[in-house]
Design a protein around this motif. Structure first.
Motif, mmCIF file in Angstrom:
data_model
loop_
_atom_site.group_PDB
_atom_site.id
_atom_site.type_symbol
_atom_site.label_atom_id
_atom_site.label_comp_id
_atom_site.label_asym_id
_atom_site.label_seq_id
_atom_site.Cartn_x
_atom_site.Cartn_y
_atom_site.Cartn_z
ATOM 1 N N PHE A 98 -4.649 -4.711 -5.376
ATOM 2 C CA PHE A 98 -4.136 -5.470 -4.233
ATOM 3 C C PHE A 98 -5.225 -5.663 -3.186
ATOM 4 O O PHE A 98 -6.245 -4.961 -3.182
ATOM 5 N N ASN A 132 2.238 -1.892 2.853
ATOM 6 C CA ASN A 132 2.342 -0.564 2.254
ATOM 7 C C ASN A 132 3.694 -0.327 1.594
ATOM 8 O O ASN A 132 3.779 0.371 0.577
ATOM 9 N N ILE A 135 3.532 -1.447 -1.915
ATOM 10 C CA ILE A 135 2.718 -0.540 -2.725
ATOM 11 C C ILE A 135 3.522 0.699 -3.103
ATOM 12 O O ILE A 135 3.546 1.111 -4.272
ATOM 13 N N LEU A 149 -4.525 3.325 -7.983
ATOM 14 C CA LEU A 149 -4.337 2.368 -6.904
ATOM 15 C C LEU A 149 -5.705 1.820 -6.543
ATOM 16 O O LEU A 149 -6.608 2.585 -6.178
ATOM 17 N N GLY A 151 -7.398 -0.863 -4.142
ATOM 18 C CA GLY A 151 -7.235 -1.808 -3.038
ATOM 19 C C GLY A 151 -8.566 -2.296 -2.502
ATOM 20 O O GLY A 151 -9.579 -1.601 -2.589
ATOM 21 N N THR A 165 -2.512 3.234 4.362
ATOM 22 C CA THR A 165 -2.018 3.359 2.991
ATOM 23 C C THR A 165 -2.055 4.812 2.537
ATOM 24 O O THR A 165 -1.096 5.315 1.936
#
Length: 216
Positions: A98, A132, A135, A149, A151, A165
């Protein structure tokens, strides 16, 4: 033309938003016997880094970023099918990729997603400007799987959201269930350590290598 000259052409056509030139350079790289991986790692990725740095310095603006992304897309349309031929058969986990909330610059994000996919990850691409809450919901949906994850942020302002996050993961009791990588022009090793993420990377190829190592 030498391999380095071809790589320089790939780099420069991304920086100068030369869409047709970038596509031509990608074809030229393959015709010269260069691997798609080397063309990306040695040409497109350095070009992306320059674009990110110039944006951060105020030398490039959003329209330039969008045109650089189009140039890169043209090259990737040529290179991505070649990458797929080298895709590993081993699944190493699921990568949620993301771009941080408040940021719509996806030029690096796209390459990282592709490289992670080629290296054995199932990709869940959440896109750009991701909150967030989304996510967290995706992590909960994938409960029980090995999750990375990944990002990115191109701006210093959106980079600050990476700390949020990490705090959201802690607050939801999910931090220990995921590995976390952050990237983007302003992101440094120091910043990643400060917010207690697991890793960062200099480019998309490096991100894939580090990501695979994290999942072991």
């Amino acid at each position: 033309m030498s391999d380095q000259e071809i790589l320089n052409k790939l780099r420069d056509t991304v920086v100068t938003q030369d869409i047709s030139g970038c596509t031509a350079a990608a074809k030229e790289a393959l015709e010269a016997g260069m691997s798609a991986f080397d063309a990306i790692n040695g040409g497109l990725s350095p070009g992306m880094k320059i674009v990110g740095d110039k944006y951060e310095l105020g030398e490039l603006y959003l329209p330039h970023i969008m045109m650089s992304a189009k140039a890169m897309d043209g090259a990737m349309a040529i290179l991505a099918p070649e990458l797929e031929k080298d895709k590993t058969g081993e699944n190493v986990g699921t990568a949620i990729t993301f771009v941080q909330q408040g940021d719509i610059h996806e030029i690096g994000h796209r390459l990282v997603s592709i490289m992670l996919g080629v290296n054995g990850f199932d990709i869940v691409d959440l896109g750009v400007d991701v909150q967030n809450e989304r996510i967290i919901a995706e992590i909960k949906e994938l409960k029980g799987k090995k999750i990375l994850l990944a990002g990115s942020a191109l701006m210093t302002t959106s980079m600050m959201g990476q700390k949020d996050t990490m705090e959201a993961l802690e607050n939801e009791g999910l931090r220990d269930s995921v590995k976390v990588m952050f990237g983007g022009a302003p992101v440094s090793e120091k910043w990643v350590k400060e917010i207690k993420a697991d890793a960062t990377a200099r480019n998309a190829a490096d991100a894939a290598r580090i990501a695979v190592k994290l999942m072991k």
